[in-house]
Design an enzyme around this catalytic site. Structure first.
Site, PDB file in Angstrom:
ATOM      1  N   ILE A 248      68.596 -32.094  67.873  1.00 23.70           N
ATOM      2  CA  ILE A 248      68.316 -30.814  66.947  1.00 23.70           C
ATOM      3  C   ILE A 248      67.736 -29.591  67.449  1.00 23.70           C
ATOM      4  O   ILE A 248      67.616 -28.479  67.196  1.00 23.70           O
ATOM      5  CB  ILE A 248      67.277 -31.273  65.889  1.00 23.70           C
TER       6      ILE A 248
ATOM      7  N   SER B  84      56.404 -33.260  64.393  1.00 22.23           N
ATOM      8  CA  SER B  84      55.731 -34.464  64.172  1.00 22.23           C
ATOM      9  C   SER B  84      56.748 -35.459  63.715  1.00 22.23           C
ATOM     10  O   SER B  84      57.833 -35.467  64.104  1.00 22.23           O
ATOM     11  CB  SER B  84      54.746 -34.298  63.149  1.00 22.23           C
TER      12      SER B  84
ATOM     13  N   TYR C   8      53.946 -43.735  69.940  1.00 20.99           N
ATOM     14  CA  TYR C   8      54.646 -42.824  69.335  1.00 20.99           C
ATOM     15  C   TYR C   8      53.934 -42.225  68.171  1.00 20.99           C
ATOM     16  O   TYR C   8      53.838 -40.982  68.058  1.00 20.99           O
ATOM     17  CB  TYR C   8      55.896 -43.432  68.946  1.00 20.99           C
TER      18      TYR C   8
ATOM     19  N   ASN D 184      60.194 -28.791  70.057  1.00 17.66           N
ATOM     20  CA  ASN D 184      60.964 -29.687  69.572  1.00 17.66           C
ATOM     21  C   ASN D 184      61.152 -30.794  70.446  1.00 17.66           C
ATOM     22  O   ASN D 184      61.622 -31.945  70.246  1.00 17.66           O
ATOM     23  CB  ASN D 184      62.266 -29.027  69.630  1.00 17.66           C
TER      24      ASN D 184
ATOM     25  N   ASP E 222      60.027 -29.670  82.560  1.00 13.36           N
ATOM     26  CA  ASP E 222      59.673 -30.953  82.580  1.00 13.36           C
ATOM     27  C   ASP E 222      58.352 -31.404  81.881  1.00 13.36           C
ATOM     28  O   ASP E 222      57.185 -31.243  82.608  1.00 13.36           O
ATOM     29  CB  ASP E 222      59.645 -31.774  83.891  1.00 13.36           C
TER      30      ASP E 222
ATOM     31  N   LYS F 193      72.490 -29.677  82.342  1.00 11.41           N
ATOM     32  CA  LYS F 193      72.670 -30.496  81.258  1.00 11.41           C
ATOM     33  C   LYS F 193      72.563 -29.462  79.947  1.00 11.41           C
ATOM     34  O   LYS F 193      73.320 -29.531  78.848  1.00 11.41           O
ATOM     35  CB  LYS F 193      71.818 -31.675  81.020  1.00 11.41           C
TER      36      LYS F 193
ATOM     37  N   LYS G  39      52.320 -38.371  67.478  1.00 10.17           N
ATOM     38  CA  LYS G  39      52.951 -37.600  66.288  1.00 10.17           C
ATOM     39  C   LYS G  39      51.793 -36.918  65.502  1.00 10.17           C
ATOM     40  O   LYS G  39      51.890 -35.971  64.647  1.00 10.17           O
ATOM     41  CB  LYS G  39      53.996 -38.043  65.716  1.00 10.17           C
TER      42      LYS G  39
END
Length: 331
Positions: A49, A174, A200, A120, A93, A73, A204
């Site tokens: 995204i 989030s 995780y 993002n 990074d 990349k 978030k």
């Protein structure tokens, strides 16, 4: 507040259904070629995204600063965009705070104003590990590095608002996973208690809280912040899940149809970044291209909405203060 897109999200039919894409947001807002005086930063523009957000916002005429850990990349993922004079690709990074500082310095050498920052980039459900600075991988990568980046580019965001006379906006990604865990202030690295989903979720929640606190502190200076739950998207973010875990998510009769294509997954970020309907608003958790409502457990595990801890002014301040201390930054 509901948006023009509320109805179409009530009966999702899976990736590529009638739910809007990021490009549709730009078209619906009438912003094609209309933001040539704006400068935008997007982290994680090498896949998923992040790429789709960049493509949509490029159509506005804005100058874009796009980060990736691997420049080759990133350029390949961006395709033709990478060769535009309006696109600047920066190495970043997020597992290294020194890399964050270098990226911010390079950005500020190229522009003194920013109008949009979309944080993002991120990782999900990683095996237990540490960043180069010794922080739990998901907390360090998803939250702490992006928070440091915000602190370093804050002058440009404030200047952007002053120059244009309209609010600069910050979008921190989030997740529905904020519901898995609050921030464990007593054991931020989850030493001896590591669980990939708790880690995780903690990262978030931290991003959600940071957006709320940024908005509280800077709204009066023309800087507004939102947190975004982009939705379930089949991207590289799932790389640490087993095939069994991925299949289980996709086959869930409630969750499966909610999955979005990457262009649809970028829609809420882009809407948060540019929609006129959000002028004068901030400190909100956005989901499905609208301001989210509280979670209702009676609607099932995967129903939209935020948990009660999503808005916690005392904890938001505590996280802010702790983060400054960790990063060695005085205000």
């Amino acid at each position: 507040m509901t948006s023009r897109y509320a109805e179409v999200h009530k009966n999702p039919q899976g990736p590529g259904d009638a739910r809007p894409t990021a490009q549709q947001i730009i078209d619906d807002e009438g912003l094609k070629g209309q933001l040539a005086d704006r400068y935008m930063l997007i982290t994680g523009a090498s896949s998923g995204i992040g790429v789709e957000s960049a493509k949509a916002l490029f159509a506005t005429g804005a100058t874009l600063y796009l980060t990736g850990r691997n420049l080759d990349k990133t350029k390949k993922a961006l395709g033709e965009l990478a060769s535009s004079p309006r696109v600047h690709i920066l190495e970043l990074d997020l597992e290294s705070l020194s890399s964050v500082r270098a990226c911010a310095a390079e950005l500020l050498s190229k522009t003194k104003t920013l109008n949009v920052f979309i944080a993002n980039a991120g990782v999900m459900a990683t095996p237990e590990g540490r960043t180069k600075d010794g922080f739990e991988t998901q907390f360090g990568t998803n939250y702490l590095s992006q928070f440091l980046l915000f602190l370093l580019i804050r002058p440009a965001l404030l200047e952007g608002a002053a120059v244009t006379g309209s609010d600069s906006r910050i979008i921190l990604l989030s997740s529905i996973a904020h519901r898995y865990s609050e921030v464990d202030f007593e054991n931020i690295n989850l030493d001896g208690a590591y669980d990939k989903w708790k880690a995780y979720g903690q990262s978030k929640t931290a991003l959600l809280w940071a957006a709320n606190e940024i908005d509280r502190r800077y709204a009066s200076k023309g800087l507004r912040a939102f947190s975004v739950q982009p939705g379930g998207i089949q991207t590289g973010l799932l790389q640490h899940l087993s095939e069994e875990e991925k299949a289980g998510l996709a086959s869930d009769p409630t969750l499966g149809p909610q999955f979005k294509s990457p262009p649809q997954g970028a829609a809420t970020s882009v809407w948060g970044a540019v929609s006129r309907s959000l002028e004068g608003i901030g400190g909100k958790y956005l989901e499905d291209v609208q301001i989210a409502k509280p979670y209702d457990a009676s609607e099932g595990q995967w129903a939209p909405g935020y948990f009660p801890h999503a808005y916690s002014p005392a904890k938001e301040k505590l996280l802010w203060d702790m983060s400054l201390k960790i990063l060695g930054i005085e205000e």
